[in-house]
Design a protein around this motif. Sequence first.
Motif, PDB file in Angstrom:
ATOM      1  N   ILE A 371       0.831  -1.207   0.000  1.00 24.99           N
ATOM      2  CA  ILE A 371       0.000   0.000   0.000  1.00 24.99           C
ATOM      3  C   ILE A 371       0.862   1.253   0.000  1.00 24.99           C
ATOM      4  O   ILE A 371       0.591   2.220  -0.717  1.00 24.99           O
ATOM      5  CB  ILE A 371      -0.963  -0.009   1.210  1.00 24.99           C
ATOM      6  N   GLY A 372       1.924   1.257   0.798  1.00 24.56           N
ATOM      7  CA  GLY A 372       2.802   2.421   0.850  1.00 24.56           C
ATOM      8  C   GLY A 372       3.394   2.747  -0.509  1.00 24.56           C
ATOM      9  O   GLY A 372       3.457   3.918  -0.912  1.00 24.56           O
ATOM     10  N   THR A 373       3.828   1.716  -1.235  1.00 25.01           N
ATOM     11  CA  THR A 373       4.387   1.928  -2.578  1.00 25.01           C
ATOM     12  C   THR A 373       3.340   2.485  -3.518  1.00 25.01           C
ATOM     13  O   THR A 373       3.598   3.430  -4.281  1.00 25.01           O
ATOM     14  CB  THR A 373       4.942   0.604  -3.136  1.00 25.01           C
ATOM     15  N   TRP A 374       2.139   1.910  -3.487  1.00 23.28           N
ATOM     16  CA  TRP A 374       1.068   2.381  -4.383  1.00 23.28           C
ATOM     17  C   TRP A 374       0.701   3.833  -4.088  1.00 23.28           C
ATOM     18  O   TRP A 374       0.508   4.633  -5.008  1.00 23.28           O
ATOM     19  CB  TRP A 374      -0.158   1.486  -4.249  1.00 23.28           C
ATOM     20  N   LEU A 375       0.598   4.185  -2.796  1.00 23.65           N
ATOM     21  CA  LEU A 375       0.271   5.564  -2.434  1.00 23.65           C
ATOM     22  C   LEU A 375       1.339   6.535  -2.926  1.00 23.65           C
ATOM     23  O   LEU A 375       1.032   7.619  -3.447  1.00 23.65           O
ATOM     24  CB  LEU A 375       0.118   5.684  -0.919  1.00 23.65           C
ATOM     25  N   SER A 376       2.603   6.149  -2.771  1.00 21.84           N
ATOM     26  CA  SER A 376       3.703   7.022  -3.196  1.00 21.84           C
ATOM     27  C   SER A 376       3.698   7.220  -4.707  1.00 21.84           C
ATOM     28  O   SER A 376       3.915   8.332  -5.200  1.00 21.84           O
ATOM     29  CB  SER A 376       5.046   6.442  -2.746  1.00 21.84           C
ATOM     30  N   ILE A 377       3.436   6.126  -5.450  1.00 19.48           N
ATOM     31  CA  ILE A 377       3.425   6.225  -6.912  1.00 19.48           C
ATOM     32  C   ILE A 377       2.295   7.133  -7.380  1.00 19.48           C
ATOM     33  O   ILE A 377       2.496   8.034  -8.201  1.00 19.48           O
ATOM     34  CB  ILE A 377       3.298   4.818  -7.534  1.00 19.48           C
ATOM     35  N   VAL A 378       1.088   6.907  -6.850  1.00 17.18           N
ATOM     36  CA  VAL A 378      -0.046   7.752  -7.235  1.00 17.18           C
ATOM     37  C   VAL A 378       0.207   9.204  -6.819  1.00 17.18           C
ATOM     38  O   VAL A 378      -0.076  10.145  -7.574  1.00 17.18           O
ATOM     39  CB  VAL A 378      -1.346   7.218  -6.599  1.00 17.18           C
TER      40      VAL A 378
END
Length: 612
Positions: A371-378
């Motif tokens: 989730i942390g990676t996805w949030l950072s990418i978005v």
Amino acid sequence: MQQSGPRSDPHLEYSTRLDARRKTVKRYERFDLRIAQVRLATAVLFVLAIWLSLSREVLSPWWLLGPIVLFLALVIVHERVLQVKRRAKRAVAFYENGLDRIEDRWIGRGHSPGNMDESHAYAADLDIFGKGSLFELLCTARTQSGEEILSGWLKAPAGCSEIRARQEALEELRNRLDLREDLAVLGPDIRSSIHPDTMKQWGIWPPLVSDSWPRVAARAFAASVVVTFSLMLVTGNPNSYLLYYGSLMAAGIFALLYRARVRQILSAVEGPKKDLEMLSLMLSRLERETFHSAKLVGLRSSIETGDLPPSRQIARLIRLIDLLTLKRSDGAVAAVLFLVTQVIFAPFTFLWGTQIAFAVESWRRQSGPKIGTWLSIVGEFEALCALAGYTFEHPADPFPELVEHGPAFEGEDLRHPLLPVARCVPNSVQINAGLQLLVVSGSNMSGKSTLLRTVGINTVLGLAGAPVRARRLRLSPLAIGATLRIQDSLQAGTSRFYAEIQRIRQIMDLTGKGLPVLFLLDEVLHGTNSHDRAVGAEGIVRGLIRRGAIGLVTTHDLALAAVADALAPRAANVHFEDYLEGGKMFFSYRMLPGVVQKSNALELMRVVGLEI
């Protein structure tokens, strides 16, 4: 996904698209009204069918199914029409806001963090945050991750390689207006309410149910309740009653053992549901896009964290949350489903919440850490799209030419990006390792502080990767320090003078942290007596120059102007002038070489009616 480039005129492109979206809103408002009328007629038909079948016995009760099926179908179609209408309205707002920015009507209509860090070396001084700020002008992000990443870019300079990568990404994104519109209208019309760190922490919490056997056991207990209930209905045998109530008791004991953990799991997952929906929709949109610039390609490839696309992984979790109440939308369908499942099919939904809780934990063990990676990418995509929107809306603004080794700030025809172009008088400023200091003198309201802010805010823009408001700017990475808006603090018990020298000490400390420093000192030490001010200001300026910093200092005290002569050729005097005509004060706002030769304080007093 490629798209044809929009017209070169951003105002015309926005106006054309705005007109089309408004027509879509009107069309779907008509659909909305017609479907609502048909739903009302269907409800009346249903009541009439009940009366004819029960009171008059004219119709069979089976005829009631027709109006029910038709009504439910209309509800589903109506919800889709409403979704399209809501998206079209958000698109209208997207282009209206864009036109507001182009036409300089944006102040107070955007979003900016309200709690600024007053200890930051330049954020408050250069109007980076707050009403009428650079952040409000730039930010189109809908998630807190996007806001925080953009905020971070404006608060700290990037390196040359990162700046070049962002510039390349903005060149690619500036004409992808369809993508930026889609990201602006996807999902519910809400601003993210859950802090990204909270969602990241939820994803990596230690599992509350780490073994797989409780999930298998929950299914087995639920199946036993269903089977024994069916046997009881079919056979009517007393033993089947014993089996049914025995299975109920065993399942109840099992549920009681896990009750606390189930409640904790379900309460934690229901909060971020809307944020997860937004994240899933945005990831799904980005998964369909193809990019060419290195930064965008890298971000796009980072999305792929497994065999199943991230948007579908999150969608699985959202379906589990929906199943918790067996509803996907509010209204009549949800009420009917709830009634049917709770009253008629209660045995078949036994341990429903427990099973969903175990499924959520299983999902979190597999996908939660991502989730942390996805949030950072978005968030980074949103930050880049915000800067790309600014780039599209200001086609005449160039990207700065980057210099690896500084210090360097060499700008031609600089303007302040928060002021309307028609009101801006351009000025050129060149400071570097050869000419490190400009001492700016001039009368009140002549433009000295605005010049410092213009230099500072264009530096912030350029080092964030965005275009600058200038004809040309040659720029090296710089650490900025400013004293344009220093205030005393009653709560902290500090005077304006003490707050200023603390900030100057902060700027001095920046000179030892690797990057060359750009200092912007407004009326330095004006809170003390003239003797101490002259001696202290000269010592501060000499100390900064000695440490390799570059910058501008404004002053009313012509004693400080003598310092520039003493430090020549590493320093120079410049000034702004004014003139009185017909009882009114006028300012040229043009920076001129040398020291100002007059003051306007007495004239300004007379202009406002003070008798002297």
